[in-house]
Design a protein around this motif. Structure first.
Motif, PDB file in Angstrom:
ATOM      1  N   ASP A  74     -30.541  43.784   5.623  1.00 42.82           N
ATOM      2  CA  ASP A  74     -30.713  43.787   7.079  1.00 42.82           C
ATOM      3  C   ASP A  74     -31.142  45.008   7.526  1.00 42.82           C
ATOM      4  N   LEU A  75     -31.942  45.942   7.034  1.00 38.77           N
ATOM      5  CA  LEU A  75     -32.367  47.346   7.686  1.00 38.77           C
ATOM      6  C   LEU A  75     -32.861  47.022   9.321  1.00 38.77           C
ATOM      7  N   VAL A  76     -33.642  46.092   9.224  1.00 36.94           N
ATOM      8  CA  VAL A  76     -34.102  46.078  10.530  1.00 36.94           C
ATOM      9  C   VAL A  76     -33.881  44.616  11.005  1.00 36.94           C
ATOM     10  N   PRO A  77     -32.736  44.285  11.667  1.00 40.82           N
ATOM     11  CA  PRO A  77     -32.179  43.265  12.097  1.00 40.82           C
ATOM     12  C   PRO A  77     -32.593  42.591  13.169  1.00 40.82           C
ATOM     13  N   ALA A  78     -33.323  43.463  14.201  1.00 40.60           N
ATOM     14  CA  ALA A  78     -33.638  43.088  15.546  1.00 40.60           C
ATOM     15  C   ALA A  78     -35.046  43.885  15.782  1.00 40.60           C
ATOM     16  N   GLY A  79     -35.712  42.952  16.789  1.00 38.64           N
ATOM     17  CA  GLY A  79     -37.265  43.422  16.950  1.00 38.64           C
ATOM     18  C   GLY A  79     -37.528  43.147  18.380  1.00 38.64           C
ATOM     19  N   LEU A  80     -38.445  43.993  19.137  1.00 37.15           N
ATOM     20  CA  LEU A  80     -38.832  43.883  20.267  1.00 37.15           C
ATOM     21  C   LEU A  80     -40.387  43.886  20.405  1.00 37.15           C
ATOM     22  N   PRO A  81     -41.199  43.083  19.930  1.00 41.37           N
ATOM     23  CA  PRO A  81     -42.620  43.405  19.996  1.00 41.37           C
ATOM     24  C   PRO A  81     -43.165  43.199  21.403  1.00 41.37           C
ATOM     25  N   ILE A  82     -44.073  44.227  21.830  1.00 40.37           N
ATOM     26  CA  ILE A  82     -44.821  44.214  23.151  1.00 40.37           C
ATOM     27  C   ILE A  82     -46.073  43.852  22.925  1.00 40.37           C
ATOM     28  N   ILE A 108     -50.860  50.362   6.148  1.00 38.96           N
ATOM     29  CA  ILE A 108     -49.996  50.736   7.272  1.00 38.96           C
ATOM     30  C   ILE A 108     -48.925  49.905   7.120  1.00 38.96           C
ATOM     31  N   VAL A 109     -48.977  48.789   6.776  1.00 44.34           N
ATOM     32  CA  VAL A 109     -47.630  47.796   6.894  1.00 44.34           C
ATOM     33  C   VAL A 109     -46.602  48.440   5.768  1.00 44.34           C
ATOM     34  N   ASP A 110     -47.056  49.200   4.445  1.00 45.57           N
ATOM     35  CA  ASP A 110     -46.134  50.017   3.801  1.00 45.57           C
ATOM     36  C   ASP A 110     -45.468  51.143   4.610  1.00 45.57           C
ATOM     37  N   GLN A 111     -46.593  51.970   5.218  1.00 44.26           N
ATOM     38  CA  GLN A 111     -46.077  52.934   5.884  1.00 44.26           C
ATOM     39  C   GLN A 111     -45.089  52.877   7.085  1.00 44.26           C
ATOM     40  N   ALA A 112     -44.970  51.586   7.703  1.00 48.82           N
ATOM     41  CA  ALA A 112     -44.063  51.389   8.654  1.00 48.82           C
ATOM     42  C   ALA A 112     -42.889  51.123   7.837  1.00 48.82           C
ATOM     43  N   ARG A 113     -42.864  50.460   6.838  1.00 45.79           N
ATOM     44  CA  ARG A 113     -41.577  50.299   6.075  1.00 45.79           C
ATOM     45  C   ARG A 113     -41.082  51.815   5.595  1.00 45.79           C
ATOM     46  N   THR A 164     -43.866  45.546  14.002  1.00 53.10           N
ATOM     47  CA  THR A 164     -42.470  45.343  14.323  1.00 53.10           C
ATOM     48  C   THR A 164     -42.053  43.967  13.583  1.00 53.10           C
ATOM     49  N   ALA A 165     -42.783  42.928  13.714  1.00 52.59           N
ATOM     50  CA  ALA A 165     -42.508  41.725  13.132  1.00 52.59           C
ATOM     51  C   ALA A 165     -42.528  41.964  11.461  1.00 52.59           C
ATOM     52  N   MET A 166     -43.579  42.599  10.860  1.00 52.07           N
ATOM     53  CA  MET A 166     -43.580  42.851   9.759  1.00 52.07           C
ATOM     54  C   MET A 166     -42.335  43.689   8.900  1.00 52.07           C
ATOM     55  N   LEU A 167     -41.902  44.273   9.799  1.00 46.54           N
ATOM     56  CA  LEU A 167     -40.586  45.072   9.351  1.00 46.54           C
ATOM     57  C   LEU A 167     -39.350  43.975   9.297  1.00 46.54           C
ATOM     58  N   MET A 168     -39.271  43.308  10.174  1.00 49.04           N
ATOM     59  CA  MET A 168     -38.163  42.401  10.374  1.00 49.04           C
ATOM     60  C   MET A 168     -38.220  41.316   9.037  1.00 49.04           C
ATOM     61  N   ALA A 169     -39.669  41.030   8.682  1.00 51.17           N
ATOM     62  CA  ALA A 169     -39.775  40.227   7.436  1.00 51.17           C
ATOM     63  C   ALA A 169     -39.754  40.669   6.087  1.00 51.17           C
ATOM     64  N   THR A 170     -39.289  42.076   6.191  1.00 48.27           N
ATOM     65  CA  THR A 170     -39.234  42.846   4.838  1.00 48.27           C
ATOM     66  C   THR A 170     -38.328  42.455   3.990  1.00 48.27           C
ATOM     67  N   ASP A 171     -38.482  42.341   2.624  1.00 46.60           N
ATOM     68  CA  ASP A 171     -37.444  42.292   1.723  1.00 46.60           C
ATOM     69  C   ASP A 171     -36.971  43.520   1.425  1.00 46.60           C
ATOM     70  N   TRP A 172     -36.001  44.152   1.916  1.00 39.58           N
ATOM     71  CA  TRP A 172     -35.804  45.379   1.571  1.00 39.58           C
ATOM     72  C   TRP A 172     -34.935  45.916   0.562  1.00 39.58           C
ATOM     73  N   ARG A 173     -34.375  45.117  -0.019  1.00 38.28           N
ATOM     74  CA  ARG A 173     -33.776  44.997  -1.602  1.00 38.28           C
ATOM     75  C   ARG A 173     -34.790  45.448  -2.428  1.00 38.28           C
ATOM     76  N   ALA A 174     -35.963  44.409  -2.337  1.00 40.30           N
ATOM     77  CA  ALA A 174     -36.878  44.491  -3.332  1.00 40.30           C
ATOM     78  C   ALA A 174     -37.883  45.805  -3.203  1.00 40.30           C
ATOM     79  N   LEU A 175     -37.760  46.528  -2.094  1.00 39.41           N
ATOM     80  CA  LEU A 175     -38.177  47.748  -2.079  1.00 39.41           C
ATOM     81  C   LEU A 175     -37.411  48.806  -2.670  1.00 39.41           C
ATOM     82  N   ASP A 176     -36.158  48.667  -2.309  1.00 36.96           N
ATOM     83  CA  ASP A 176     -35.080  49.833  -2.862  1.00 36.96           C
ATOM     84  C   ASP A 176     -33.853  49.092  -2.848  1.00 36.96           C
ATOM     85  N   PRO A 177     -32.995  48.615  -4.049  1.00 39.29           N
ATOM     86  CA  PRO A 177     -31.840  48.197  -3.835  1.00 39.29           C
ATOM     87  C   PRO A 177     -30.841  48.953  -3.173  1.00 39.29           C
TER      88      PRO A 177
END
Length: 269
Positions: free
Chosen positions: A160-168, A111-116, A142-155
């Protein structure tokens, strides 16, 4: 501490079933009324790997937010939450609302991978960085997206694809769930729970604002408060709101969460 009572929000809030049913009705009415939208856009090959993209008006030149739904990673889908876009749309921000697969059919790591995957698809479609927001389990994602190493997934993706988050009303430490009924479908080992807990990840930087209902359990209040300290974010408890009503200010035009999320989206657009 009775962790079942602290984390089982459906049991804790007497009218939770009625509120979820009302979400479904309000969301369907909103989809029917809002013309500027693309529905069931695929971000992956799976049946539930779809999102609805709502725009404030014609064209694509809008700041964008990605909303991830709750349900403890084991219930609900995007169709219950379309109306949560209303407040951000009134502020000139486009909103994508994604579904994902559910436990136990898939593991939580999937599920984390799907959110990414949903976030990456939105960037490829719009060329924009994304503000993530989400409710309950969606707050965790939301937090897991902020913590993602996006370049490792796709150069080709921005770092900073997700540089901000508002978890509720998010869950950022999963280990306390292991002794509760919620854990049955999750099927997490303790090691997996620790690895998938944002609280255990290094702060990624960026703008983080955590929100929880003032009438929620002590554990939900503690988790958001502690996570704000750990990641250097800000925290607020909205007086009188429970785990379900805390979502209302996001969907309300002029609502406190809609204004806050819109300001974050405009800042990274």
């Amino acid at each position: 501490m009775d962790l079942e009572a602290e984390y089982n929000n459906r049991a804790r809030v007497a009218d939770s079933a009625a509120r979820i049913a009302a979400w479904a009705r309000d969301a369907a009415a909103f989809r029917e009324a809002w013309a500027e939208a693309d529905h069931a856009l695929p971000y992956g090959a799976g049946e539930r790997e779809r999102l609805d993209l709502f725009r404030p008006g014609p064209g694509q030149a809008w700041p964008i937010a990605l909303f991830l739904h709750g349900g403890y990673w084991q219930a609900l889908d995007r169709s219950f939450f379309s109306h949560a876009a209303r407040g951000l749309l009134a502020e000139g921000v486009a909103v994508a609302i994604a579904s994902y697969d559910l436990c136990p059919a898939v593991p939580l790591a999937r599920i984390v991978d799907q959110a990414r995957g949903a976030a990456a698809m939105l960037h490829r479609r719009t060329g924009r960085r994304i503000v993530a927001t989400g409710h309950s389990a969606g707050g965790h994602l939301t937090a897991m997206l902020m913590a993602t190493d996006w370049r490792a997934l796709d150069p080709a993706l921005p770092a900073d694809l997700v540089p901000a988050g508002l978890p509720i009303s998010g869950v950022f430490e999963l280990a306390p769930l292991l002794g509760t009924s919620i854990a049955t479908a999750l099927q997490l080992s303790r090691a997996e729970a620790e690895a998938l807990s944002p609280r255990n990840l290094p702060p990624p930087g960026g703008a983080l604002h955590l929100v929880v209902g003032g009438a929620e359990s002590d554990e939900f209040l503690r988790q958001s408060r502690d996570f704000a300290v750990h990641w250097g974010g800000t925290f607020e408890a909205l007086p009188g709101l429970n785990h379900f009503t805390v979502l209302d200010p996001l969907g309300a035009p002029g609502g406190v969460l809609a204004r806050r999320a819109a300001a974050m989206a405009l800042a990274v657009a």
